[in-house]
Design a protein around this motif. Structure first.
Motif, PDB file in Angstrom:
ATOM      1  N   UNK A  36      -7.640  -0.059  36.782  1.00 13.66           N
ATOM      2  CA  UNK A  36      -8.986  -0.326  36.275  1.00 13.66           C
ATOM      3  C   UNK A  36      -9.907   0.875  36.535  1.00 13.66           C
ATOM      4  N   UNK A  37      -9.783   1.460  37.722  1.00 14.56           N
ATOM      5  CA  UNK A  37     -10.596   2.637  38.041  1.00 14.56           C
ATOM      6  C   UNK A  37     -10.239   3.791  37.103  1.00 14.56           C
ATOM      7  N   UNK A  38      -8.957   3.972  36.856  1.00 15.19           N
ATOM      8  CA  UNK A  38      -8.519   5.039  35.964  1.00 15.19           C
ATOM      9  C   UNK A  38      -8.980   4.792  34.531  1.00 15.19           C
ATOM     10  N   UNK A  39      -9.031   3.530  34.123  1.00 17.55           N
ATOM     11  CA  UNK A  39      -9.541   3.197  32.790  1.00 17.55           C
ATOM     12  C   UNK A  39     -10.978   3.689  32.595  1.00 17.55           C
ATOM     13  N   UNK A  40     -11.790   3.582  33.659  1.00 17.68           N
ATOM     14  CA  UNK A  40     -13.195   4.008  33.560  1.00 17.68           C
ATOM     15  C   UNK A  40     -13.261   5.496  33.219  1.00 17.68           C
ATOM     16  N   UNK A  41     -12.511   6.306  33.966  1.00 19.85           N
ATOM     17  CA  UNK A  41     -12.516   7.742  33.699  1.00 19.85           C
ATOM     18  C   UNK A  41     -11.891   8.055  32.337  1.00 19.85           C
ATOM     19  N   UNK A  42     -10.820   7.363  32.009  1.00 19.37           N
ATOM     20  CA  UNK A  42     -10.132   7.605  30.751  1.00 19.37           C
ATOM     21  C   UNK A  42     -11.039   7.335  29.557  1.00 19.37           C
ATOM     22  N   UNK A  43     -11.885   6.312  29.681  1.00 21.14           N
ATOM     23  CA  UNK A  43     -12.833   5.999  28.608  1.00 21.14           C
ATOM     24  C   UNK A  43     -13.701   7.199  28.274  1.00 21.14           C
ATOM     25  N   UNK A 135     -19.811   8.381  33.162  1.00 18.31           N
ATOM     26  CA  UNK A 135     -19.243   9.594  33.751  1.00 18.31           C
ATOM     27  C   UNK A 135     -19.821  10.848  33.095  1.00 18.31           C
ATOM     28  N   UNK A 136     -20.078  10.771  31.821  1.00 21.93           N
ATOM     29  CA  UNK A 136     -20.663  11.925  31.124  1.00 21.93           C
ATOM     30  C   UNK A 136     -22.042  12.251  31.687  1.00 21.93           C
ATOM     31  N   UNK A 137     -22.857  11.214  31.905  1.00 21.14           N
ATOM     32  CA  UNK A 137     -24.191  11.425  32.472  1.00 21.14           C
ATOM     33  C   UNK A 137     -24.109  11.883  33.920  1.00 21.14           C
ATOM     34  N   UNK A 187     -19.107   5.876  45.767  1.00 18.68           N
ATOM     35  CA  UNK A 187     -17.995   6.714  45.325  1.00 18.68           C
ATOM     36  C   UNK A 187     -18.388   7.495  44.081  1.00 18.68           C
ATOM     37  N   UNK A 188     -17.437   7.717  43.184  1.00 23.34           N
ATOM     38  CA  UNK A 188     -17.668   8.439  41.935  1.00 23.34           C
ATOM     39  C   UNK A 188     -18.433   9.743  42.219  1.00 23.34           C
ATOM     40  N   UNK A 189     -17.799  10.570  43.055  1.00 18.65           N
ATOM     41  CA  UNK A 189     -18.357  11.859  43.447  1.00 18.65           C
ATOM     42  C   UNK A 189     -18.018  12.930  42.406  1.00 18.65           C
ATOM     43  N   UNK A 190     -18.857  13.963  42.367  1.00 16.66           N
ATOM     44  CA  UNK A 190     -18.506  15.213  41.684  1.00 16.66           C
ATOM     45  C   UNK A 190     -18.689  16.321  42.708  1.00 16.66           C
ATOM     46  N   UNK A 191     -17.653  17.139  42.886  1.00 22.40           N
ATOM     47  CA  UNK A 191     -17.661  18.170  43.916  1.00 22.40           C
ATOM     48  C   UNK A 191     -17.335  19.535  43.326  1.00 22.40           C
ATOM     49  N   UNK A 192     -17.996  20.530  43.867  1.00 24.41           N
ATOM     50  CA  UNK A 192     -17.572  21.910  43.647  1.00 24.41           C
ATOM     51  C   UNK A 192     -16.494  22.233  44.682  1.00 24.41           C
ATOM     52  N   UNK A 247     -13.624 -14.285  31.011  1.00 25.99           N
ATOM     53  CA  UNK A 247     -14.133 -14.301  29.631  1.00 25.99           C
ATOM     54  C   UNK A 247     -13.542 -13.193  28.783  1.00 25.99           C
ATOM     55  N   UNK A 248     -12.850 -12.244  29.402  1.00 21.87           N
ATOM     56  CA  UNK A 248     -12.292 -11.106  28.679  1.00 21.87           C
ATOM     57  C   UNK A 248     -13.273  -9.959  28.527  1.00 21.87           C
ATOM     58  N   UNK A 249     -14.509 -10.129  28.950  1.00 22.63           N
ATOM     59  CA  UNK A 249     -15.531  -9.085  28.872  1.00 22.63           C
ATOM     60  C   UNK A 249     -15.633  -8.408  30.232  1.00 22.63           C
ATOM     61  N   UNK A 250     -14.804  -7.414  30.467  1.00 19.71           N
ATOM     62  CA  UNK A 250     -14.714  -6.784  31.778  1.00 19.71           C
ATOM     63  C   UNK A 250     -15.987  -5.974  32.037  1.00 19.71           C
ATOM     64  N   UNK A 251     -16.776  -6.339  33.043  1.00 13.72           N
ATOM     65  CA  UNK A 251     -18.116  -5.759  33.193  1.00 13.72           C
ATOM     66  C   UNK A 251     -18.154  -4.312  33.635  1.00 13.72           C
ATOM     67  N   UNK A 252     -17.046  -3.770  34.142  1.00 15.48           N
ATOM     68  CA  UNK A 252     -17.078  -2.377  34.586  1.00 15.48           C
ATOM     69  C   UNK A 252     -16.624  -1.406  33.498  1.00 15.48           C
ATOM     70  N   UNK A 253     -16.231  -1.929  32.342  1.00 18.96           N
ATOM     71  CA  UNK A 253     -15.841  -1.044  31.252  1.00 18.96           C
ATOM     72  C   UNK A 253     -17.006  -0.823  30.310  1.00 18.96           C
ATOM     73  N   UNK A 254     -17.354   0.449  30.034  1.00 19.21           N
ATOM     74  CA  UNK A 254     -18.455   0.722  29.103  1.00 19.21           C
ATOM     75  C   UNK A 254     -18.160   0.114  27.739  1.00 19.21           C
ATOM     76  N   UNK A 255     -19.210  -0.326  27.074  1.00 24.77           N
ATOM     77  CA  UNK A 255     -19.056  -0.934  25.756  1.00 24.77           C
ATOM     78  C   UNK A 255     -18.956   0.157  24.696  1.00 24.77           C
TER      79      UNK A 255
END
Length: 272
Positions: A36-43, A135-137, A187-192, A247-255
């Motif tokens: 599920x976490x990987x799905x977020x980035x993959x999106x 993730x883009x923002x 979480x969801x860090x961005x690092x140099x 409900x099938x509407x997974x709340x952590x996945x962007x629409x």
């Protein structure tokens, strides 16, 4: 941009599950939460992952080794064992699975990945927390401030009711209250790559001295996320996340944009 998934802890507060499997393999809606976490980035188009495992690392390695095969349909000729694979779902992830030590802390795990990360900006998150993070923002914010590190700041899930008292009299009762002024590390860090220089050893949690030093040096910035975010620390959290998926509407996945068709998840659960 590479995405590091911290996936090596013991998960002791979820021992009902983690006595037999790594915490990132605990299933939400029939799939391990790490997927599920990987799905977020993959999106958002980020599909190059490094899984920093430790506890039950062989199980994690076997899972990802078998994921392409188990995530698709196949025909097996029982008389000779020949298998014809029928790809049924898009599988365009590149996953490196690295054993970073059973007892290594989060900072140490990241430090051990130095040779895997090269000299480019990278992302890091935990494998047991989900959110509809843009993730883009997040990346745009990181690039805008010029610092070495960005952490996604989230508001903790409301867990308890609130009593407003005047003396001993309850004047207001609210079932669940979210303190809007409270922000925590989501979480969801961005690092140099220079962030790795702040890490000193295996026994160092990322969340303590390294992040404190980055903040003290003026190099740590917070991207405020006000949307959905939830960790999976306990059985109660696991059950709550499962219930949200009914409900099938997974709340952590962007629409997807209006009229667009959201692609299916990359892979489904397999038992290892």
């Amino acid at each position: 941009m590479q995405v590091v998934l911290l996936a090596g802890g013991l998960g002791s507060r979820l021992s009902e599950e983690t006595v037999s499997i790594p915490k990132p393999m605990v299933e939400i809606s029939g799939r391990p939460i790490i997927l599920h976490v990987m799905d977020i980035y993959s999106h958002w188009g980020h599909r190059d992952f490094i899984v920093a495992c430790g506890y039950k690392s062989l199980m994690m390695k076997k899972f990802f080794h078998d994921l392409y095969f188990m995530g698709n349909d196949f025909t097996v000729a029982v008389h000779d064992g020949n298998v014809a694979l029928h790809p049924s779902r898009p599988m365009d992830w590149n996953v490196s699975v690295v054993d970073t030590g059973q007892h290594t802390m989060t900072g140490g795990r990241l430090r051990r990945l130095r040779e895997w990360l090269g000299n480019e900006t990278f992302m890091v998150t935990y494998s047991d927390g989900v959110g509809n993070i843009d993730i883009e923002a997040l990346i745009a914010f990181h690039r805008s401030h010029g610092g070495l590190a960005t952490v996604t700041a989230v508001q903790p899930p409301a867990r308890f009711g609130n009593l407003e008292l005047v003396g001993n009299q309850v004047v207001e009762f609210t079932e669940k209250v979210l303190k809007q002024e409270t922000w925590i590390n989501g979480g969801f860090f961005v690092f140099e790559p220079e962030v790795l220089d702040y890490l000193s050893g295996d026994d160092e949690p990322l969340e303590q001295a390294p992040l404190a030093a980055l903040a003290r040096d003026g190099e740590l910035f917070a991207y405020k996320h006000t949307g959905f975010w939830h960790p999976m620390d306990t059985v109660r959290d696991r059950d709550h996340l499962n219930q949200l998926c009914v409900s099938g509407d997974i709340p952590w996945m962007p629409k997807p944009p209006l009229g667009a068709v959201e692609p299916p998840p990359q892979a489904f659960a397999t038992n290892v």
